[in-house]
Design a protein around this motif. Structure first.
Motif, PDB file in Angstrom:
ATOM      1  N   MET A 203       1.133  -0.935   0.089  1.00 42.46           N
ATOM      2  CA  MET A 203       0.120   0.445  -0.351  1.00 42.46           C
ATOM      3  C   MET A 203       0.805   1.590  -0.010  1.00 42.46           C
ATOM      4  SD  MET A 203      -3.103  -0.257   2.434  1.00 42.46           S
ATOM      5  CE  MET A 203      -4.443  -1.411   2.193  1.00 42.46           C
ATOM      6  N   ALA A 204       0.381   2.288  -0.355  1.00 42.91           N
ATOM      7  CA  ALA A 204       1.463   3.649  -0.808  1.00 42.91           C
ATOM      8  C   ALA A 204       1.202   4.924   0.629  1.00 42.91           C
ATOM      9  CB  ALA A 204       0.502   3.860  -2.259  1.00 42.91           C
ATOM     10  N   VAL A 205       0.362   3.718   1.721  1.00 49.38           N
ATOM     11  CA  VAL A 205       0.150   5.069   2.565  1.00 49.38           C
ATOM     12  C   VAL A 205       1.523   5.510   3.991  1.00 49.38           C
ATOM     13  CG1 VAL A 205      -0.727   5.069   5.005  1.00 49.38           C
ATOM     14  CG2 VAL A 205      -2.103   3.756   3.569  1.00 49.38           C
ATOM     15  N   GLY A 206       2.621   4.722   2.962  1.00 49.24           N
ATOM     16  CA  GLY A 206       4.043   5.255   3.878  1.00 49.24           C
ATOM     17  C   GLY A 206       4.543   7.033   3.306  1.00 49.24           C
ATOM     18  N   PRO A 207       4.398   6.354   1.114  1.00 47.94           N
ATOM     19  CA  PRO A 207       4.791   8.097   1.286  1.00 47.94           C
ATOM     20  C   PRO A 207       3.853   9.219   1.118  1.00 47.94           C
ATOM     21  CG  PRO A 207       4.754   6.048  -0.591  1.00 47.94           C
ATOM     22  CD  PRO A 207       4.441   5.672   1.432  1.00 47.94           C
ATOM     23  N   ILE A 208       2.939   9.164   0.754  1.00 49.46           N
ATOM     24  CA  ILE A 208       1.597   9.716   1.445  1.00 49.46           C
ATOM     25  C   ILE A 208       1.676  10.476   3.190  1.00 49.46           C
ATOM     26  CG2 ILE A 208      -0.973  10.164   1.884  1.00 49.46           C
ATOM     27  CD1 ILE A 208      -1.321   8.653  -0.300  1.00 49.46           C
ATOM     28  N   ALA A 209       1.664   9.567   4.080  1.00 48.96           N
ATOM     29  CA  ALA A 209       2.338  10.251   4.796  1.00 48.96           C
ATOM     30  C   ALA A 209       3.557  11.071   5.818  1.00 48.96           C
ATOM     31  CB  ALA A 209       1.564   9.292   7.015  1.00 48.96           C
ATOM     32  N   ARG A 210       4.542  10.269   4.368  1.00 54.55           N
ATOM     33  CA  ARG A 210       5.993  11.456   4.495  1.00 54.55           C
ATOM     34  C   ARG A 210       5.500  12.647   3.816  1.00 54.55           C
ATOM     35  NH1 ARG A 210      10.679   9.395   1.538  1.00 54.55           N
ATOM     36  NH2 ARG A 210       9.159   9.630  -0.411  1.00 54.55           N
ATOM     37  N   MET A 211       5.027  12.734   3.331  1.00 57.58           N
ATOM     38  CA  MET A 211       4.460  14.112   2.557  1.00 57.58           C
ATOM     39  C   MET A 211       3.877  15.371   3.096  1.00 57.58           C
ATOM     40  SD  MET A 211       3.978  13.121  -2.105  1.00 57.58           S
ATOM     41  CE  MET A 211       2.740  12.171  -1.182  1.00 57.58           C
TER      42      MET A 211
ATOM     43  N   ALA B 296       4.064  15.196   6.835  1.00 62.24           N
ATOM     44  CA  ALA B 296       4.741  14.791   7.691  1.00 62.24           C
ATOM     45  C   ALA B 296       5.404  16.422   7.241  1.00 62.24           C
ATOM     46  CB  ALA B 296       5.036  14.070   8.378  1.00 62.24           C
ATOM     47  N   GLN B 297       5.938  16.260   6.277  1.00 60.57           N
ATOM     48  CA  GLN B 297       6.366  17.426   6.061  1.00 60.57           C
ATOM     49  C   GLN B 297       6.327  18.787   5.438  1.00 60.57           C
ATOM     50  OE1 GLN B 297       8.475  15.403   1.620  1.00 60.57           O
ATOM     51  NE2 GLN B 297      10.558  14.621   2.760  1.00 60.57           N
TER      52      GLN B 297
END
Length: 87
Positions: A1-9, A11-12
């Motif tokens: 799933m792509a939750v990791g990159p979305i959460a990182r964006m 947070a940034q």
């Protein structure tokens, strides 16, 4: 799933917003303190000052705003046009 990159964006974006606010708010506060020392809002607004109650328009301009001519100026017509446009 792509939750990791979305959460990182997200947070940034939050960190970027917080860093911008951390620099902007103290600068704005310092400017407000300087303006207050110089004379408050009157000094901050420059020579124009507050527009409330100080600026008046001529009779011709007022008639133009109300869409009236010199011949049709009565209290009733002024009230009617004022209510039509501003009430």
């Amino acid at each position: 799933m792509a939750v990791g990159p979305i959460a990182r964006m997200v947070a940034q974006a939050v960190i970027l917003t917080a860093s911008v606010l951390a620099r902007a708010l103290p600068a704005a506060y310092a400017q407000a303190v300087q303006n207050a020392k110089k004379g408050g809002a009157q000094a901050a607004s420059g020579p124009a000052g507050s527009m409330l109650g100080k600026a008046r328009i001529s009779r011709d301009e007022a008639l133009q705003v109300l869409n009236l001519t010199e011949g049709e100026v009565t209290v009733e017509s002024i009230k009617k046009q004022y209510d039509k446009y501003f009430a």
